[in-house]
Write an enzyme that holds these catalytic residues in place. Structure first.
Site, PDB file in Angstrom:
ATOM      1  N   GLU A 115       0.866  -1.187   0.000  1.00 16.48           N
ATOM      2  CA  GLU A 115       0.000   0.000   0.000  1.00 16.48           C
ATOM      3  C   GLU A 115       0.887   1.216   0.000  1.00 16.48           C
ATOM      4  O   GLU A 115       1.981   1.165   0.549  1.00 16.48           O
ATOM      5  CB  GLU A 115      -0.764   0.087   1.335  1.00 16.48           C
ATOM      6  CG  GLU A 115      -1.999  -0.696   1.454  1.00 16.48           C
ATOM      7  CD  GLU A 115      -2.466  -0.717   2.921  1.00 16.48           C
ATOM      8  OE1 GLU A 115      -2.237   0.255   3.669  1.00 16.48           O
ATOM      9  OE2 GLU A 115      -3.033  -1.737   3.299  1.00 16.48           O
ATOM     10  N   LYS A 117       2.316   4.546   1.452  1.00 13.60           N
ATOM     11  CA  LYS A 117       2.408   5.092   2.807  1.00 13.60           C
ATOM     12  C   LYS A 117       1.987   6.553   2.730  1.00 13.60           C
ATOM     13  O   LYS A 117       2.621   7.340   2.024  1.00 13.60           O
ATOM     14  CB  LYS A 117       3.832   4.955   3.323  1.00 13.60           C
ATOM     15  CG  LYS A 117       4.009   5.417   4.744  1.00 13.60           C
ATOM     16  CD  LYS A 117       5.342   4.911   5.267  1.00 13.60           C
ATOM     17  CE  LYS A 117       5.498   5.189   6.746  1.00 13.60           C
ATOM     18  NZ  LYS A 117       5.339   6.579   7.131  1.00 13.60           N
ATOM     19  N   ASP A 119       1.659  10.224   3.902  1.00  9.40           N
ATOM     20  CA  ASP A 119       2.417  11.082   4.806  1.00  9.40           C
ATOM     21  C   ASP A 119       1.448  12.051   5.481  1.00  9.40           C
ATOM     22  O   ASP A 119       1.304  13.191   5.074  1.00  9.40           O
ATOM     23  CB  ASP A 119       3.493  11.834   4.009  1.00  9.40           C
ATOM     24  CG  ASP A 119       4.575  12.363   4.922  1.00  9.40           C
ATOM     25  OD1 ASP A 119       4.561  12.024   6.115  1.00  9.40           O
ATOM     26  OD2 ASP A 119       5.429  13.124   4.446  1.00  9.40           O
ATOM     27  N   TYR A 227      -6.851   1.957   7.027  1.00  4.69           N
ATOM     28  CA  TYR A 227      -6.214   0.706   6.627  1.00  4.69           C
ATOM     29  C   TYR A 227      -6.217  -0.367   7.699  1.00  4.69           C
ATOM     30  O   TYR A 227      -5.619  -1.399   7.553  1.00  4.69           O
ATOM     31  CB  TYR A 227      -4.772   0.961   6.182  1.00  4.69           C
ATOM     32  CG  TYR A 227      -3.986   1.882   7.099  1.00  4.69           C
ATOM     33  CD1 TYR A 227      -3.634   1.495   8.375  1.00  4.69           C
ATOM     34  CD2 TYR A 227      -3.629   3.157   6.668  1.00  4.69           C
ATOM     35  CE1 TYR A 227      -2.934   2.329   9.211  1.00  4.69           C
ATOM     36  CE2 TYR A 227      -2.921   4.011   7.503  1.00  4.69           C
ATOM     37  CZ  TYR A 227      -2.580   3.590   8.769  1.00  4.69           C
ATOM     38  OH  TYR A 227      -1.890   4.434   9.596  1.00  4.69           O
ATOM     39  N   LYS A 329      10.972   2.897   2.433  1.00  5.07           N
ATOM     40  CA  LYS A 329      11.024   4.341   2.216  1.00  5.07           C
ATOM     41  C   LYS A 329      11.601   4.656   0.841  1.00  5.07           C
ATOM     42  O   LYS A 329      12.618   4.072   0.454  1.00  5.07           O
ATOM     43  CB  LYS A 329      11.890   5.004   3.289  1.00  5.07           C
ATOM     44  CG  LYS A 329      11.300   4.943   4.686  1.00  5.07           C
ATOM     45  CD  LYS A 329       9.960   5.658   4.728  1.00  5.07           C
ATOM     46  CE  LYS A 329       9.526   6.060   6.110  1.00  5.07           C
ATOM     47  NZ  LYS A 329      10.196   7.151   6.721  1.00  5.07           N
ATOM     48  N   CYS A 423      33.334  30.258  21.345  1.00  7.21           N
ATOM     49  CA  CYS A 423      31.886  30.095  21.235  1.00  7.21           C
ATOM     50  C   CYS A 423      31.276  31.349  20.602  1.00  7.21           C
ATOM     51  O   CYS A 423      31.543  32.459  21.065  1.00  7.21           O
ATOM     52  CB  CYS A 423      31.293  29.868  22.621  1.00  7.21           C
ATOM     53  SG  CYS A 423      29.494  29.930  22.640  1.00  7.21           S
ATOM     54  N   CYS A 426      29.096  33.246  23.529  1.00  6.50           N
ATOM     55  CA  CYS A 426      29.620  33.831  24.760  1.00  6.50           C
ATOM     56  C   CYS A 426      31.113  34.141  24.682  1.00  6.50           C
ATOM     57  O   CYS A 426      31.671  34.761  25.584  1.00  6.50           O
ATOM     58  CB  CYS A 426      29.338  32.904  25.945  1.00  6.50           C
ATOM     59  SG  CYS A 426      30.353  31.426  25.926  1.00  6.50           S
ATOM     60  N   CYS A 441      31.592  24.215  24.087  1.00  9.38           N
ATOM     61  CA  CYS A 441      31.738  25.441  24.855  1.00  9.38           C
ATOM     62  C   CYS A 441      31.576  25.018  26.306  1.00  9.38           C
ATOM     63  O   CYS A 441      30.561  24.438  26.673  1.00  9.38           O
ATOM     64  CB  CYS A 441      30.638  26.438  24.473  1.00  9.38           C
ATOM     65  SG  CYS A 441      30.457  27.771  25.666  1.00  9.38           S
ATOM     66  N   CYS A 446      26.835  30.066  29.471  1.00  5.15           N
ATOM     67  CA  CYS A 446      26.683  30.537  28.086  1.00  5.15           C
ATOM     68  C   CYS A 446      25.184  30.666  27.761  1.00  5.15           C
ATOM     69  O   CYS A 446      24.419  29.738  28.001  1.00  5.15           O
ATOM     70  CB  CYS A 446      27.339  29.521  27.147  1.00  5.15           C
ATOM     71  SG  CYS A 446      26.948  29.808  25.424  1.00  5.15           S
TER      72      CYS A 446
HETATM   73  S1  IVH Z   1      -0.075   0.288   8.753  1.00  2.13           S
HETATM   74  C1  IVH Z   1       0.781  -1.123  13.379  1.00  2.13           C
HETATM   75  N1  IVH Z   1      -0.420   1.511   6.480  1.00  2.13           N
HETATM   76  O1  IVH Z   1       3.005   5.298   9.036  1.00  2.13           O
HETATM   77  C2  IVH Z   1       0.904   0.046  12.502  1.00  2.13           C
HETATM   78  N2  IVH Z   1       0.549   2.729   8.261  1.00  2.13           N
HETATM   79  O2  IVH Z   1       5.725   5.187  10.012  1.00  2.13           O
HETATM   80  C3  IVH Z   1       0.241  -0.260  11.217  1.00  2.13           C
HETATM   81  N3  IVH Z   1       1.044   5.065   7.736  1.00  2.13           N
HETATM   82  O3  IVH Z   1       2.135   4.787  12.393  1.00  2.13           O
HETATM   83  C4  IVH Z   1       0.392   0.860  10.320  1.00  2.13           C
HETATM   84  N4  IVH Z   1       0.313   5.005   5.661  1.00  2.13           N
HETATM   85  O4  IVH Z   1       0.547   6.230  10.932  1.00  2.13           O
HETATM   86  C5  IVH Z   1       0.030   1.621   7.739  1.00  2.13           C
HETATM   87  N5  IVH Z   1      -0.823   2.451   4.405  1.00  2.13           N
HETATM   88  C6  IVH Z   1      -0.378   2.564   5.662  1.00  2.13           C
HETATM   89  C7  IVH Z   1       0.143   3.769   6.174  1.00  2.13           C
HETATM   90  C8  IVH Z   1       0.605   3.812   7.495  1.00  2.13           C
HETATM   91  C9  IVH Z   1       0.847   5.760   6.602  1.00  2.13           C
HETATM   92  C10 IVH Z   1       1.637   5.610   8.969  1.00  2.13           C
HETATM   93  C11 IVH Z   1       1.042   5.103  10.261  1.00  2.13           C
HETATM   94  C12 IVH Z   1       2.214   4.537  11.023  1.00  2.13           C
HETATM   95  C13 IVH Z   1       3.357   5.254  10.392  1.00  2.13           C
HETATM   96  C14 IVH Z   1       4.666   4.514  10.609  1.00  2.13           C
END
Ligand code: IVH
Length: 703
Positions: A115, A117, A119, A227, A329, A423, A426, A441, A446
């Site tokens: 899936e 991720k 942000d 999710y 990542k 420094c 200071c 320092c 300071c």
């Molecule tokens: S599953 C047990 N799925 O990323 C935790 N997390 O860096 C299961 N996040 O704390 C998380 N997209 O807040 C999951 N598709 C996704 C996600 C996701 C973003 C977040 C989530 C997690 C954080 C960890």
């Protein structure tokens, strides 16, 4: 058609079109037609106030949130994710999973779901009999803030689930985010009104979710992706199994869960894909590393999850992360920009660290004008000079860093950089110890060190003085109102009111703000409150090198007061569980310093509590937080033996019994659990799966 029937029909139609628009991005009707439906519903509800219900789409925006948000418990801990930054690390994750599941080396690939991720900010939503009753932020993972009025304004989130609704309560977790376009619009508006800009969509989403004005939140245009089906609150982590029982559906995979969430009308990340083994996962990650900018939300990676729920249960979790998932990542984004100058920053312990002042450049969605350079050796090794063009990279929320200079563009006459001798704040001479990379320092008064020390003292994880932020502290130091943390306790609201603070806008311009009277009263009350904090907060807040949050808690359990800690010898300190020689020596040498002893005395005279609080004392005396609670273990736990599990419960003051009764506090369910789990369900005794159990233990150990 009666008015009641038409109202019902309109609500269904509106929800359908909200879903087409906000969840699926596939509107079926024009905005004007949608508005007409909404207006008709509003008119009918105005004519028939008795037919108005709380889950009507006209009722998304309630009044103001009075007096801040309440703290609420999650159904089970909200865990985090391990990261993988390369193909190798992803393969290592797959190996761990295969070993954990006892697969032969030549067994076919494990079934995963990949899936995107998101942000954003994680949230837990609660539906009771299908109606949205609560939305909470993640907070510390165990407790979060109740932000329900704001969650209700998010049009992607239904106020009522579509049939078949689960009976009782379910907790559903996911991410709230601000779509890219909304983020850009908001920053444009803020630019025009001279308000500080948000650094990135995630910060904007986090700030918005905690805003006290739901009407404003509604205008910001937050969205969501869910999710996870996490459980029910009444003690038992009600997981997929319990939902199955309610709905008589069979959830055997994560894909089934996502389908069910979708069926309920909830927004899920629509690009998810089933992948058999690492090869397919890598292809998905590769594809999205390239496509990530084409979607409406910021994504910083791919979350990879074992698909089969029974496999997940077998794998369990550590105290922080599930073993069945990993966040891959995307590689850090890089840009080239001009390094205008190298300056240095002085930390709480006097460590002087260089940083690069850059020509501002946008990387990974935010403006970067500074980047860390670690230390003088690192600058020399990388051959970085003032005036160079440099490659800068930033990965998600990680602090940007200078990777390397572009030597072909180096200006004539650029000189190697030298650490200053003194420094910058200071003027004291800087020192560096044999074999260390860090210059310090050593002037304990300071102003830069004082600033960082007070920031640490007031921080959330130390004395937790809300409102005493960096710029206020800078003002207090500049006005000579404080020379150490003890001086904070003599501040009056009058002294604070009228101080001005400056902050920098996104475009680099400075804005000046006066510190108002109301805020002043609040901060003084917060300082006052912090006098009676738990002992560990003070032990941490003193800023003794190597004492982290956890070690402060360990020390406060072993030593009943600051005086007892002061009088402890290195040997006594080292005899304490979890305290090693470095920490012991550091504590000893801190208390050997006369000016630190003076500070302790000044804090004492200021009325700061120097002993354990009554709660801390009771928790210790009562023999642990699980006292009076009996647990039953059934099935096999993947990550610990039965003896280990028993020892953990007993260490926290609880008991382990062989059979389930109404009085049982919880049943810990491992793989192949038998009739005890059924009995527990029958009696309404909470079930804890392995992940929940480990998280409970970890949480109580921390407390
Ligand atoms: S599953 C047990 N799925 O990323 C935790 N997390 O860096 C299961 N996040 O704390 C998380 N997209 O807040 C999951 N598709 C996704 C996600 C996701 C973003 C977040 C989530 C997690 C954080 C960890």
């Amino acid at each position: 058609m009666t008015p009641a029937e038409r109202i019902d029909e309109l609500r269904r139609l509106i929800r359908h079109h909200e879903e087409r628009y906000y969840v699926l991005n596939q509107p079926e009707i024009a905005d004007a037609e949608f508005d007409a439906l909404m207006r008709e519903l509003e008119r009918l509800e105005a004519e028939h106030p008795d037919l108005v219900t709380d889950d009507s789409p006209t009722r998304r925006v309630g009044g103001r949130v009075a007096g801040g948000f309440a703290t609420v418990d999650h159904a089970g801990p909200m865990l985090s994710l391990d990261n993988a930054y390369s193909e190798e690390e992803l393969r290592a994750f797959d190996d761990r999973v295969r070993r954990g599941l006892g697969l032969e080396p030549d067994a076919p690939g494990v079934g995963y779901v990949a899936e995107l991720k998101i942000d954003g900010v994680s949230v837990a939503l609660r539906y009771a009999d299908g109606r949205l009753v609560r939305g909470a932020t993640r907070g510390d993972g165990v407790r979060g803030e109740d932000v329900t009025p704001n969650i209700r304004t998010i049009r992607a989130i239904p106020l009522r689930l579509r049939e078949p609704v689960p009976a009782g309560q379910v907790e559903i977790r996911g991410e709230i985010y601000l779509p890219r376009r909304a983020f850009e619009r908001i920053n444009r508006e803020r630019e025009e009104t001279g308000e500080p800009l948000f650094a990135n969509p995630r910060n904007a989403a986090a700030g918005t979710l905690r805003n006290l004005e739901p009407a404003l939140v509604a205008r910001r245009g937050l969205s969501a992706c869910l999710y996870q089906l996490a459980g029910a609150p009444e003690g038992a982590p009600l997981r997929e199994t319990a939902v199955e029982a309610h709905l008589q559906v069979r959830l055997s995979t994560h894909g089934d869960t996502l389908d069910l969430l979708r069926r309920w009308g909830l927004p899920v990340e629509l690009h998810w894909r089933r992948c058999a083994g690492v090869g397919e996962l890598l292809a998905f990650c590769q594809e999205w590393a390239e496509r990530r900018r084409t979607i409406e939300f910021e994504t910083d990676g791919v979350v990879i999850k074992v698909d089969r729920l029974s496999d997940r249960r077998a794998l369990g979790a550590t105290s922080k992360c599930p073993r069945w998932a990993v966040a891959f990542k995307f590689p850090a984004e890089q840009k080239t920009t001009l390094l205008k100058k190298i300056e240095v920053n002085v930390g709480r312990t006097g460590a002087v660290t260089p940083f690069a002042v850059l020509e501002p450049v946008t990387i990974a969605g935010s403006t970067v004008s500074m980047a860390t350079l670690h230390n003088a050796d690192d600058i020399a090794r990388k051959n970085i000079r003032e005036g160079d063009w440099v490659v800068v990279e930033k990965a998600g929320d990680v602090i940007p860093r200078v990777v390397a200079p572009v030597l072909s563009r180096r200006p004539a006459g650029a000189e190697p950089w030298q650490m200053p001798d003194v420094c910058p704040r200071c003027g004291a001479a800087l020192h560096r110890e044999e074999g260390e990379a860090v210059w310090r320092c050593e002037n304990t008064s300071c102003p830069a060190r004082l600033q960082r020390g007070l920031e640490h003292f007031a921080s959330r994880s130390a004395m937790n003085i809300e409102g005493l932020g960096d710029s206020l502290i800078a003002q207090l130091i500049a006005q000579k109102l404080v020379t150490d943390s003890a001086d904070l306790y003599a501040l009056s609201a009058d002294a604070l009111a009228g101080l001005t603070s400056t902050s920098t806008r996104g475009d680099g311009r400075l804005i000046e703000r006066r510190f108002g009277e109301k805020n002043a009263v609040k901060v003084v009350a917060e300082i006052e409150r912090s006098r009676s904090n738990e002992l560990w907060r003070l032990m941490y807040g003193l800023g003794i090198r190597h004492i982290g949050e956890h070690s402060a808690q360990v020390l406060a359990q072993a030593f009943p007061s600051v005086d007892a800690l002061r009088d402890a010898s290195v040997e006594q300190l080292q005899d304490t569980q979890e305290v090693g020689p470095v920490l012991a020596a550091s504590v000893r040498s801190w208390f050997d310093e006369p000016r630190n002893l003076t500070l302790v005395e000044r804090l004492r005279r200021a009325g700061v509590r120097m002993e354990r609080s009554a709660e801390e004392q009771t928790a210790l005396r009562s023999g642990g937080p699980l006292q009076g609670r009996t647990y039953v273990l059934t099935g096999t736990l993947a990550s610990m033996s039965r003896d280990d599990a028993t020892a953990a419960i007993e260490r926290l003051g609880g008991k382990v019994a062989g059979s389930v009764s109404r009085k049982t506090a919880g049943v810990v369910v491992g793989a192949e659990a038998g009739s005890k789990a059924d009995k527990a369900r029958e009696l309404g005794v909470p079930l804890l799966d392995e992940a929940a159990f480990r998280a409970l233990i970890a949480e109580l150990d921390r407390a």
